[in-house]
Scaffold this active site. Sequence first.
Site, PDB file in Angstrom:
ATOM      1  CB  CYS A  57      -0.918  -0.013   1.216  1.00 42.35           C
ATOM      2  SG  CYS A  57      -2.089   1.359   1.217  1.00 42.35           S
ATOM      3  CB  CYS A  61      -1.511   3.650   8.115  1.00 51.99           C
ATOM      4  SG  CYS A  61      -2.553   4.332   6.800  1.00 51.99           S
ATOM      5  CB  CYS A  64      -0.975  -0.419   8.254  1.00 47.14           C
ATOM      6  SG  CYS A  64      -1.830  -1.601   7.178  1.00 47.14           S
ATOM      7  CB  CYS A 101     -15.982  -6.787   6.074  1.00 46.68           C
ATOM      8  SG  CYS A 101     -15.143  -5.209   5.938  1.00 46.68           S
ATOM      9  CB  CYS A 132     -18.873  -4.476   4.813  1.00 45.45           C
ATOM     10  SG  CYS A 132     -17.879  -3.114   5.472  1.00 45.45           S
ATOM     11  CB  CYS A 192     -18.603   0.434   8.812  1.00 51.39           C
ATOM     12  SG  CYS A 192     -17.490  -0.424   9.936  1.00 51.39           S
ATOM     13  NE  ARG A 264     -18.134  -5.292  13.162  1.00 51.64           N
ATOM     14  CZ  ARG A 264     -18.474  -4.395  12.246  1.00 51.64           C
ATOM     15  NH1 ARG A 264     -17.598  -3.559  11.768  1.00 51.64           N
ATOM     16  NH2 ARG A 264     -19.720  -4.341  11.797  1.00 51.64           N
TER      17      ARG A 264
HETATM   18  N1  SAM Z   1      -6.751   0.528   3.012  1.00 49.87           N
HETATM   19  C1  SAM Z   1      -8.044   0.805   3.507  1.00 49.87           C
HETATM   20  C2  SAM Z   1      -8.057   1.928   4.504  1.00 49.87           C
HETATM   21  O1  SAM Z   1      -7.054   2.101   5.203  1.00 49.87           O
HETATM   22  O2  SAM Z   1      -9.077   2.571   4.620  1.00 49.87           O
HETATM   23  C3  SAM Z   1      -8.739  -0.397   4.086  1.00 49.87           C
HETATM   24  C4  SAM Z   1      -7.990  -1.431   4.910  1.00 49.87           C
HETATM   25  S1  SAM Z   1      -7.331  -0.880   6.466  1.00 49.87           S
HETATM   26  C5  SAM Z   1      -6.250  -2.191   6.902  1.00 49.87           C
HETATM   27  C6  SAM Z   1      -8.695  -0.970   7.587  1.00 49.87           C
HETATM   28  C7  SAM Z   1      -8.498  -0.528   9.006  1.00 49.87           C
HETATM   29  O3  SAM Z   1      -7.886  -1.555   9.773  1.00 49.87           O
HETATM   30  C8  SAM Z   1      -7.639   0.675   9.279  1.00 49.87           C
HETATM   31  O4  SAM Z   1      -8.297   1.866   9.047  1.00 49.87           O
HETATM   32  C9  SAM Z   1      -7.331   0.514  10.757  1.00 49.87           C
HETATM   33  O5  SAM Z   1      -8.300   1.178  11.535  1.00 49.87           O
HETATM   34  C10 SAM Z   1      -7.422  -0.992  10.975  1.00 49.87           C
HETATM   35  N2  SAM Z   1      -6.091  -1.552  11.270  1.00 49.87           N
HETATM   36  C11 SAM Z   1      -5.094  -1.748  10.383  1.00 49.87           C
HETATM   37  N3  SAM Z   1      -3.993  -2.260  10.983  1.00 49.87           N
HETATM   38  C12 SAM Z   1      -4.293  -2.377  12.293  1.00 49.87           C
HETATM   39  C13 SAM Z   1      -3.556  -2.830  13.438  1.00 49.87           C
HETATM   40  N4  SAM Z   1      -2.296  -3.235  13.345  1.00 49.87           N
HETATM   41  N5  SAM Z   1      -4.180  -2.829  14.637  1.00 49.87           N
HETATM   42  C14 SAM Z   1      -5.466  -2.414  14.729  1.00 49.87           C
HETATM   43  N6  SAM Z   1      -6.203  -1.973  13.691  1.00 49.87           N
HETATM   44  C15 SAM Z   1      -5.627  -1.939  12.487  1.00 49.87           C
HETATM   45  C1  DTB Z   2     -11.712  -2.335  11.170  1.00 45.31           C
HETATM   46  O1  DTB Z   2     -11.999  -1.337  11.837  1.00 45.31           O
HETATM   47  N1  DTB Z   2     -10.928  -3.307  11.593  1.00 45.31           N
HETATM   48  C2  DTB Z   2     -10.740  -4.295  10.556  1.00 45.31           C
HETATM   49  C3  DTB Z   2     -11.698  -3.794   9.443  1.00 45.31           C
HETATM   50  N2  DTB Z   2     -12.148  -2.551   9.947  1.00 45.31           N
HETATM   51  C4  DTB Z   2     -11.246  -3.721   8.055  1.00 45.31           C
HETATM   52  C5  DTB Z   2      -9.336  -4.486  10.161  1.00 45.31           C
HETATM   53  C6  DTB Z   2      -8.444  -4.837  11.317  1.00 45.31           C
HETATM   54  C7  DTB Z   2      -7.097  -5.077  10.758  1.00 45.31           C
HETATM   55  C8  DTB Z   2      -6.167  -5.598  11.784  1.00 45.31           C
HETATM   56  C9  DTB Z   2      -4.789  -5.791  11.274  1.00 45.31           C
HETATM   57  C10 DTB Z   2      -4.623  -6.786  10.176  1.00 45.31           C
HETATM   58  O2  DTB Z   2      -5.327  -7.814  10.107  1.00 45.31           O
HETATM   59  O3  DTB Z   2      -3.741  -6.559   9.336  1.00 45.31           O
HETATM   60 FE1  SF4 Z   3      -2.899   1.135   3.361  1.00 40.68          FE
HETATM   61 FE2  SF4 Z   3      -2.884  -0.068   5.723  1.00 40.68          FE
HETATM   62 FE3  SF4 Z   3      -3.194   2.551   5.596  1.00 40.68          FE
HETATM   63 FE4  SF4 Z   3      -5.176   0.937   4.713  1.00 40.68          FE
HETATM   64  S1  SF4 Z   3      -4.433   1.134   6.806  1.00 40.68           S
HETATM   65  S2  SF4 Z   3      -4.381   2.771   3.714  1.00 40.68           S
HETATM   66  S3  SF4 Z   3      -3.950  -0.764   3.910  1.00 40.68           S
HETATM   67  S4  SF4 Z   3      -1.356   1.412   4.954  1.00 40.68           S
END
Ligand code: SAM
Ligand code: DTB
Ligand code: SF4
Length: 325
Positions: A57, A61, A64, A101, A132, A192, A264
Amino acid sequence: MLDASPIRNDWTREQAEAIYNLPFMDLLFQAQTVHRQHFDPNQVQKSKLLSIKTGGCAEDCAYCSQSARNGAQLSASKLIEVERVISEARKAKEGGATRYCMGAAWRSPKDRDMAALEAMVKGVKDLGMETCMTLGMLDEEQVFRLRDSGLDYYNHNIDTSERYYSEIITTRTFADRIDTLNKVREAGIKVCAGGIVGMGEQQMDRIDMMLALATLEEHPDSVPVNMLIPIADTPLADVAKLDPIEFVRTVALARILMPKSHVRLSAGRTDMSDEMQAMCFFAGANSIFVGETLLTADNPEEDKDSALFARLGISPMAVGCDGSK
Ligand code: SAM
Ligand code: DTB
Ligand code: SF4
């Protein structure tokens, strides 16, 4: 103590702060009272996640595993096949999930991906599940196309307070997030939106994040509260662990500010005891992600969740039934 729980979009920071800082027993009692006015307290909705495009990506973030800018060694995949998504969704339905989702590691979708995304929504809907997606920022045409293919919900988290946002993400702004959320809601797709706690933020950031959601023109239908899952080689890998009581307070604040929303209990359950999760349900959480993987990180196995539900006398919420009274 409130007598009823009217839906308000004019909460003030002082009010939110006062709720968050109530003596813990008063806070839980109030949250559970509000919860019972709108939901069956013994029902929890089950959602299942699938990563339809993993890694690589462009966004930065800090939490992530999927950011190409973080050191986490996750290889990038292409968008997966429509048929595979539908067969995975079928399995999730058999396992009791009512909402499917689909998440992609994108800043935003490319127009060349839209036809496949539309086919995924249609295929999963045909199974009788709610759909979703979480795909990053959307332009208006993309929102309309997803809506017209039947998408029920769009997940787009604000992640933290506006103040703390630039400490966590620099490649987009808090305002960009709100802009996509507004487009989605205006098109009639259910929203959401939630965030992550335990990222080294202050208490006021947790309060301000919930306040930002609760003062949107309409409350999000679902509010995911994620506990940070620390990922090796990301900037937040070694952040200090949050006091679990602060997490429960955040859940309770979401429930009280947004009485009709599904709150959630999202990422981070693998590291939570049954007792901690029970406290979150008592504080008003009434939805979880099921299945042993979230997008890339671990989640409790199905049998563990079944045992938890049995211990607590909780039953899964049926599709199309939000438990509202
Ligand atoms: N790329 C898209 C975005 O960021 O909107 C969708 C996927 S993103 C992984 C979805 C959500 O997962 C993020 O907004 C964040 O709130 C949550 N998330 C990602 N990594 C996480 C982590 N290590 N611990 C907790 N929540 C996480
Ligand atoms: C949300 O708030 N939590 C989910 C979903 N929306 C997409 C994602 C959690 C991701 C946790 C880290 C991972 O699995 O990489
Ligand atoms: Fe990309 Fe992860 Fe950020 Fe979603 S949360 S925009 S997958 S870096």
